[in-house]
Structures are given as structure tokens and as C-alpha cells.
Design an enzyme around this catalytic site. Structure first.
Site, mmCIF file in Angstrom:
data_model
loop_
_atom_site.group_PDB
_atom_site.id
_atom_site.type_symbol
_atom_site.label_atom_id
_atom_site.label_comp_id
_atom_site.label_asym_id
_atom_site.label_seq_id
_atom_site.Cartn_x
_atom_site.Cartn_y
_atom_site.Cartn_z
ATOM 1 N N ALA A 179 -17.524 106.950 -68.538
ATOM 2 C CA ALA A 179 -16.107 106.569 -68.555
ATOM 3 C C ALA A 179 -15.523 106.660 -67.151
ATOM 4 O O ALA A 179 -14.727 105.805 -66.738
ATOM 5 C CB ALA A 179 -15.346 107.477 -69.520
ATOM 6 N N GLN A 189 -29.909 103.657 -99.119
ATOM 7 C CA GLN A 189 -28.924 102.975 -99.970
ATOM 8 C C GLN A 189 -27.522 103.455 -99.627
ATOM 9 O O GLN A 189 -27.301 104.657 -99.471
ATOM 10 C CB GLN A 189 -29.169 103.316 -101.441
ATOM 11 C CG GLN A 189 -30.035 102.339 -102.167
ATOM 12 C CD GLN A 189 -30.331 102.811 -103.586
ATOM 13 O OE1 GLN A 189 -29.682 103.696 -104.132
ATOM 14 N NE2 GLN A 189 -31.341 102.198 -104.176
ATOM 15 N N ARG A 206 -32.550 104.026 -113.877
ATOM 16 C CA ARG A 206 -33.830 104.654 -113.537
ATOM 17 C C ARG A 206 -34.211 105.603 -114.663
ATOM 18 O O ARG A 206 -33.856 106.783 -114.652
ATOM 19 C CB ARG A 206 -33.695 105.382 -112.193
ATOM 20 C CG ARG A 206 -33.592 104.434 -111.006
ATOM 21 C CD ARG A 206 -34.874 103.636 -110.787
ATOM 22 N NE ARG A 206 -36.000 104.493 -110.543
ATOM 23 C CZ ARG A 206 -36.530 104.718 -109.339
ATOM 24 N NH1 ARG A 206 -36.043 104.114 -108.287
ATOM 25 N NH2 ARG A 206 -37.577 105.516 -109.207
ATOM 26 N N ASP A 208 -14.071 97.575 -71.987
ATOM 27 C CA ASP A 208 -13.764 98.987 -71.774
ATOM 28 C C ASP A 208 -12.850 99.159 -70.573
ATOM 29 O O ASP A 208 -11.811 99.800 -70.650
ATOM 30 C CB ASP A 208 -15.061 99.736 -71.434
ATOM 31 C CG ASP A 208 -15.552 100.553 -72.609
ATOM 32 O OD1 ASP A 208 -14.800 100.691 -73.572
ATOM 33 O OD2 ASP A 208 -16.688 101.038 -72.540
ATOM 34 N N LYS A 246 -25.833 99.934 -72.338
ATOM 35 C CA LYS A 246 -24.854 99.126 -71.598
ATOM 36 C C LYS A 246 -25.433 98.498 -70.332
ATOM 37 O O LYS A 246 -25.024 97.418 -69.929
ATOM 38 C CB LYS A 246 -23.654 99.992 -71.209
ATOM 39 C CG LYS A 246 -22.761 100.359 -72.372
ATOM 40 C CD LYS A 246 -21.573 101.156 -71.874
ATOM 41 C CE LYS A 246 -20.627 101.457 -73.014
ATOM 42 N NZ LYS A 246 -19.376 102.026 -72.580
HETATM 43 P P1 NAP Z 1 -20.575 111.274 -70.017
HETATM 44 O O1 NAP Z 1 -21.134 110.098 -69.337
HETATM 45 O O2 NAP Z 1 -21.479 112.228 -70.709
HETATM 46 O O3 NAP Z 1 -19.715 112.111 -68.947
HETATM 47 C C1 NAP Z 1 -19.108 113.331 -69.277
HETATM 48 C C2 NAP Z 1 -18.178 113.761 -68.147
HETATM 49 O O4 NAP Z 1 -17.495 114.942 -68.594
HETATM 50 C C3 NAP Z 1 -18.910 114.139 -66.870
HETATM 51 O O5 NAP Z 1 -18.093 113.885 -65.766
HETATM 52 C C4 NAP Z 1 -19.100 115.657 -67.068
HETATM 53 O O6 NAP Z 1 -19.271 116.341 -65.867
HETATM 54 C C5 NAP Z 1 -17.787 116.023 -67.693
HETATM 55 N N1 NAP Z 1 -17.853 117.269 -68.435
HETATM 56 C C6 NAP Z 1 -18.461 117.492 -69.624
HETATM 57 N N2 NAP Z 1 -18.276 118.769 -70.025
HETATM 58 C C7 NAP Z 1 -17.523 119.366 -69.044
HETATM 59 C C8 NAP Z 1 -17.009 120.663 -68.874
HETATM 60 N N3 NAP Z 1 -17.207 121.611 -69.796
HETATM 61 N N4 NAP Z 1 -16.266 120.909 -67.776
HETATM 62 C C9 NAP Z 1 -16.040 119.965 -66.856
HETATM 63 N N5 NAP Z 1 -16.516 118.698 -66.952
HETATM 64 C C10 NAP Z 1 -17.251 118.408 -68.034
HETATM 65 O O7 NAP Z 1 -19.495 110.853 -71.121
HETATM 66 P P2 NAP Z 1 -18.531 109.558 -71.095
HETATM 67 O O8 NAP Z 1 -19.177 108.449 -71.818
HETATM 68 O O9 NAP Z 1 -18.089 109.333 -69.717
HETATM 69 O O10 NAP Z 1 -17.320 110.068 -72.018
HETATM 70 C C11 NAP Z 1 -16.400 111.029 -71.572
HETATM 71 C C12 NAP Z 1 -15.240 111.141 -72.537
HETATM 72 O O11 NAP Z 1 -14.543 109.901 -72.578
HETATM 73 C C13 NAP Z 1 -15.664 111.428 -73.984
HETATM 74 O O12 NAP Z 1 -14.748 112.312 -74.574
HETATM 75 C C14 NAP Z 1 -15.563 110.078 -74.657
HETATM 76 O O13 NAP Z 1 -15.290 110.171 -76.047
HETATM 77 C C15 NAP Z 1 -14.396 109.474 -73.917
HETATM 78 N N6 NAP Z 1 -14.414 107.998 -73.966
HETATM 79 C C16 NAP Z 1 -13.367 107.408 -74.581
HETATM 80 C C17 NAP Z 1 -13.350 106.038 -74.682
HETATM 81 C C18 NAP Z 1 -12.181 105.391 -75.372
HETATM 82 O O14 NAP Z 1 -12.288 104.241 -75.761
HETATM 83 N N7 NAP Z 1 -11.085 106.090 -75.477
HETATM 84 C C19 NAP Z 1 -14.374 105.273 -74.152
HETATM 85 C C20 NAP Z 1 -15.423 105.915 -73.504
HETATM 86 C C21 NAP Z 1 -15.443 107.302 -73.421
HETATM 87 P P3 NAP Z 1 -20.744 116.539 -65.230
HETATM 88 O O15 NAP Z 1 -21.016 115.294 -64.432
HETATM 89 O O16 NAP Z 1 -20.593 117.742 -64.398
HETATM 90 O O17 NAP Z 1 -21.695 116.732 -66.379
#
Ligand code: NAP
Length: 502
Positions: A363, A209, A34, A326, A290
Site C-alpha cells: 500500500a 459444497q 443421502r 488502487d 499484482k
Molecule cells: P504489507 O505489504 O505487508 O506492508 C505492511 C506495512 O506495515 C509495512 O510498511 C510494515 O513495516 C508495516 N507494519 C506492519 N506491522 C507494523 C508494526 N507493528 N509497526 C510498524 N509498522 C508495521 O501490507 P499492505 O498490503 O501494504 O497493507 C497495509 C495495510 O493497508 C493493511 O492494513 C491493509 O488492509 C491496508 N490496505 C487497505 C486497502 C484499502 O483498499 N483500503 C488496500 C490495500 C491495503 P515493515 O516494512 O517494517 O514490515
């Protein structure tokens, strides 16, 4: 013809441009210098230093460039580069009548280029046709537009392929921006003349890029061709996903002609049918698609029907199948720990086990359905009570508030909340006091690899199953569904460990 990988040199002095060209490894065949980035470039010196095919470019600001001098001086730089051995000279569409001034020697080809930094026009075929009609014989046509969504990128791939097939003309069709990424990686799939990469992070000459090392080492660009099978993760956002690194490493290890892409998709309904003609073999599907994706496949496994969510699509001929790897991988990791605990050897090891499940998000729902299907007896606890109650009703489980978990008798404790995830690694979803020797503890969180909950559980004499096992397990199951090859588990696990800094 093999699609070239062209590295753009965006240094600001002659000396640094020379250094940058010399530093490139031999697997980079083409560079674009460039000249508009370089203050008073010593054109001949740079050309002499360049031991590979060079594109000479000197763009004016009206086409996104940085040459603020007089037009005759700009054209003079290009003319000198051509005379000094540049293999290609890039001239913008609006300067086409100045081509005579460049006096291109035999062996130096013109690239007639057009750029739109704000959008992708609806009618790309007519833009390609216009460029074709303006380009002198033997010229390469280049169109670069800004992708506002991935649909723009899909249209670019379709229309550049169509243009090349119809005219036999060499062409480049690229979309700029994050949404345009697939046009850069899939350039060889559609027979484009070349694609651009940066020399390194921060050295981009256009938005979107990728560094050439990423093109080669992550996407194995040099192995992509017209027959390459295409896979990817449909998500939004997608930038953080480890899946491209995991699956591309696995494809390369097994020697498959396949590439796996990050696909930032706003809406699956227009994207999925539009991208289908690019030999799509399947998708990983994640947040927020999903559920919506279930309507776009022809058949689903019973688990997907029950949960209403899938994370894997497999194409077999004209038909699309939906799976949820999953759930199976998470339940599989917990089952393995139960076997280790000596509770049984077979598939039924979870039958009648008392599970305390913390969390009721995505999850949590997946685990609740999977564990229930395996015959476990569930108690659900969650911060937001209504959510827990709803999930408990869905899977016929007991419910306790989060501060009542110490009253629950359990064999298996499952954390599906994000509590304990990096950067808040000291947080615990339940008090350590409720962890009992001889029970199984599973944590969905995989970053860090060993959460505080898992560390405390080990110390308390529990048998643990990890989010890492879950993460690698679901990816391995996807790989096997797509390819019918045994997944190279160690390779995939290594990628995750490296990405998480272990
Ligand atoms: P999500 O749908 O956002 O759900 C989050 C969950 O965590 C809800 O039950 C929420 O409660 C609770 N939570 C969040 N902050 C909190 C706190 N400070 N105190 C108490 N409860 C709390 O998320 P998700 O997709 O289910 O994922 C949850 C975790 O699983 C993440 O860390 C993710 O990385 C992990 N994960 C791992 C895999 C793997 O392959 N290993 C796959 C999927 C997910 P409320 O309902 O009260 O908000």
C-alpha cells in the site's frame, strides 16, 4: 435445459431428513437424499414428504459414502426409493451391473457416478467417454474429482462442456475442495445437468459444497447461464476476500448477466490463458499476483508501468488491459479531503502539499507513486529502515526513521501500515501528539471502519479520509472499467459495512 441446483440432505435420522426437506424454500427444485447417512431410513416416508424432484443416493464407503451394511440392503433402499417416486437414482460406476436389481420405473432416471477423492485424472475426456459407454440409454453421467489446483477445475469445466456438446448426453462434472468451487458455481455456464449445494454450513455431503443460500444470494446462481460474463479476484489466499460479495451485489443491482468468483490461483501463467474461453470479462488481482500479472496483459496504463503492479484486468475482445484502480482511488480519497479542507477545487489540489507517508509495503508503494504523480512532496517513514530508504529513493522523497516523525512538518499524514487493524484496534502508527488541527489524515486500514488513528485525528480537528473510501472506491472503479455502467456506490458500500459488522 436449466441447470438444477440440488441440495444434499445429510441428516442422520428419518425424522430430521423429513424436516430438512420440508424446510427448503420453493426455489430449491431438487434434493439429493443421502440415505447412507440415515440410520435405518424409512425410505417411503421420506419419499412421501419430498414435494420436489429427488435423487436417491446410498453410497458405500469405497465411493466416499457411509453405508456400512450389506450390498443387497443398499440396493434395496435405492429400489424402494425409485418405487416410491424418486426422480433419479444414483448408482456408482462399479455397481453398474446391478442396475437390473433397481427395477427403475418409467420416469426414474439413473445417474451413473464416478468419484475420485484424491485427485483429478489428467485425461478427463477418456473418463467421461468410459462412463458414457457404460451408461444405459437416458442415464445421466456424473464425474466428481478432487481438485488439487484451480487448473483441475478449469479442465473439468472445459471437458464436461465438450462432452455434453459432443454426445448430447446429460452430464455433471464437478471438482471437490476449495479449488473446485468454480465448477459448482459455473455449472450452468457449461450446460451441466445439475450442481450440488449443502442445506447449510456443516451439512456438506462433499468437500467444497457451498450452502444453497450462498449459491442463490451471493452468486445469484439462478441467473447464471451459458452467456454469463465471468469476473473474479485472482488471489492466494482468497477465502477472506469481500470482493465477490461487493461485485455480485453490484452486478445484480444493475441487472447485468455477470458473475464474480473467488479464484485461488497458485500461478497466474497457466491459469489466465486456460480460463480465457469462459467469457472472462476481467479480473481483480491481489496478493501475491499484482506484479506477475503485468506480463500477461497486452497494454497497461502509465501508472502500472511506473509501479510495476496492477490490480485490475479488463478484456476487450482479444486484448487485455491492465489498470491500477488502487492508486487512483486512494489518491482520490485524499484529494477529496483536501478539497473539503478548502485547499482548492481541482485536480491540482495535491500539488506542492507536504505528505508524511508511514509504511513502505504494498500500500505504501502504491500511495507513494500516486501522490508523487499528483505533485505532492513526500517524506517516508517505516519500521524497517532499508525498505523506507529504498522507497524514498524510488519516488525522490525524503526519509525519516519511524521514531523521528515528530520532527516532520506536513500537511497530509498517510498511514499505509497495518497498525490499528482488527483485532489490535488500540494500536497507533504514530503518536496522537503529532496530529495537528487543519491537516488531512488518511488511514489505509479499513477494518475497523474508524481506526483509532482516524478517531484521534477527528478529535484533533483534522479532516480525514478513510481506508473504507479507498476500498469501495477501487472496487467501484473496477466495476466501471468492466461494465461502462456507473457503479452503484451505496450498494457496494453497504456490502462492506455489513461484512465488517456495521
Ligand atoms: P504489507 O505489504 O505487508 O506492508 C505492511 C506495512 O506495515 C509495512 O510498511 C510494515 O513495516 C508495516 N507494519 C506492519 N506491522 C507494523 C508494526 N507493528 N509497526 C510498524 N509498522 C508495521 O501490507 P499492505 O498490503 O501494504 O497493507 C497495509 C495495510 O493497508 C493493511 O492494513 C491493509 O488492509 C491496508 N490496505 C487497505 C486497502 C484499502 O483498499 N483500503 C488496500 C490495500 C491495503 P515493515 O516494512 O517494517 O514490515
Amino acid at each position: 435445459m436449466k441447470t438444477r441446483l440440488c441440495v444434499a440432505i445429510t441428516e442422520q435420522t428419518t425424522a430430521r431428513a423429513v424436516e430438512a426437506v420440508r424446510a427448503l424454500p420453493p426455489d430449491v427444485s431438487t434434493v439429493e437424499v443421502r440415505f447412507d447417512y440415515i440410520a435405518e431410513p424409512d425410505v417411503e416416508r421420506i419419499c412421501r414428504a419430498c414435494d420436489r424432484e429427488m435423487i436417491a443416493t446410498c453410497r458405500p464407503p469405497r465411493q466416499g459414502g457411509r453405508f456400512y451394511g450389506e450390498e443387497p440392503d443398499r440396493l434395496d433402499i435405492l429400489r424402494r426409493a425409485a418405487a416410491a417416486g424418486a426422480a433419479f437414482v444414483d448408482l456408482e460406476e462399479d455397481s453398474r451391473h446391478k442396475i437390473g436389481f433397481l427395477a427403475l420405473p418409467a420416469g426414474c432416471r439413473l445417474i451413473l457416478s464416478s468419484h475420485d477423492f484424491s485427485r483429478t485424472p489428467d485425461d478427463l475426456p477418456s473418463v467421461f467417454a468410459r462412463l458414457h459407454s457404460l451408461a444405459p440409454d437416458g442415464a445421466i453421467v456424473k464425474l466428481a474429482t478432487k481438485a488439487e489446483s484451480i487448473i483441475d477445475a478449469v479442465c473439468m469445466l472445459r471437458d464436461v462442456r465438450e462432452f455434453i456438446l459432443e454426445t448430447g448426453c446429460d452430464a455433471i462434472g464437478l471438482c471437490m475442495g476449495e479449488e473446485g468451487l468454480i465448477t459448482r458455481i459455473l455449472a450452468p455456464k457449461v450446460g451441466a445437468f445439475l450442481t450440488f449445494a449443502s442445506a447449510g454450513q456443516g451439512g456438506e455431503s462433499a468437500p467444497g459444497q457451498l450452502p444453497f443460500r450462498e449459491m442463490l444470494d451471493l452468486y445469484h446462481f439462478d441467473r447464471i447461464g451459458p452467456r454469463t460474463r465471468v469476473y473474479g479476484v485472482i488471489a492466494n489466499p482468497v477465502g477472506h476476500s469481500m470482493s465477490p460479495a461487493i461485485h455480485n451485489a453490484a452486478f445484480a443491482h444493475v441487472g447485468l448477466d455477470a458473475v464474480y468468483l473467488p479464484l485461488k490461483v497458485h500461478a497466474v501463467e497457466p491459469f489466465v490463458p486456460a480460463f480465457r474461453p469462459f467469457d472472462v470479462g476481467g479480473y481483480s488481482v491481489t496478493i501475491p499476483h499484482k506484479e506477475a500479472m503485468v506480463a500477461l496483459v497486452d497494454e497497461v496504463e502509465p501508472l502500472v508501468e511506473e509501479i510495476g503492479a496492477l490490480n485490475t484486468v479488463v478484456y476487450d475482445g482479444d486484448r487485455a488491459f491492465g489498470y491500477n484502480t488502487d492508486v487512483n482511488a486512494a489518491v482520490g480519497a485524499i484529494r477529496e479531503a483536501c478539497v473539503q479542507a478548502g485547499w482548492g477545487e481541482d485536480e491540482n489540489v495535491l500539488l506542492g502539499q507536504k505528505v508524511l507517508l508511514i509504511g513502505a509495503g504494498g500500500a505504501g508503494r502504491a500511495l507513494a507513486h500516486g501522490l508523487k504523480a499528483a505533485g505532492a512532496l513526500l517524506t517516508v517513514a517505516n519500521r524497517t529502515v532499508e525498505r523506507a530508504e529504498r522507497l524514498a529513493a524510488e519516488v525522490d522523497a525524503e526519509f525519516v526513521p519511524l521514531d523521528g516523525v515528530d520532527t516532520v512538518e506536513y500537511d497530509i499524514l498517510v498511514n499505509t501500515t497495518s497498525v490499528g487493524m482488527s483485532p489490535k484496534v488500540d494500536a497507533m502508527p504514530v503518536p496522537a501528539e503529532i496530529l495537528n488541527a487543519g491537516t488531512v489524515v488518511f488511514d489505509a486500514v479499513y477494518n475497523p471502519l474508524e481506526t483509532r488513528l482516524l478517531r484521534c485525528a477527528r478529535e484533533a480537528g483534522c479532516i480525514v479520509a478513510t481506508g473504507f473510501q479507498w476500498f469501495v472506491g477501487q472496487a467501484a472503479a473496477q466495476f466501471e472499467l468492466w461494465t461502462q455502467h456507473a457503479a452503484p456506490l451505496e450498494i457496494m458500500a453497504d456490502v462492506v459495512r455489513r461484512k465488517l459488522g456495521h
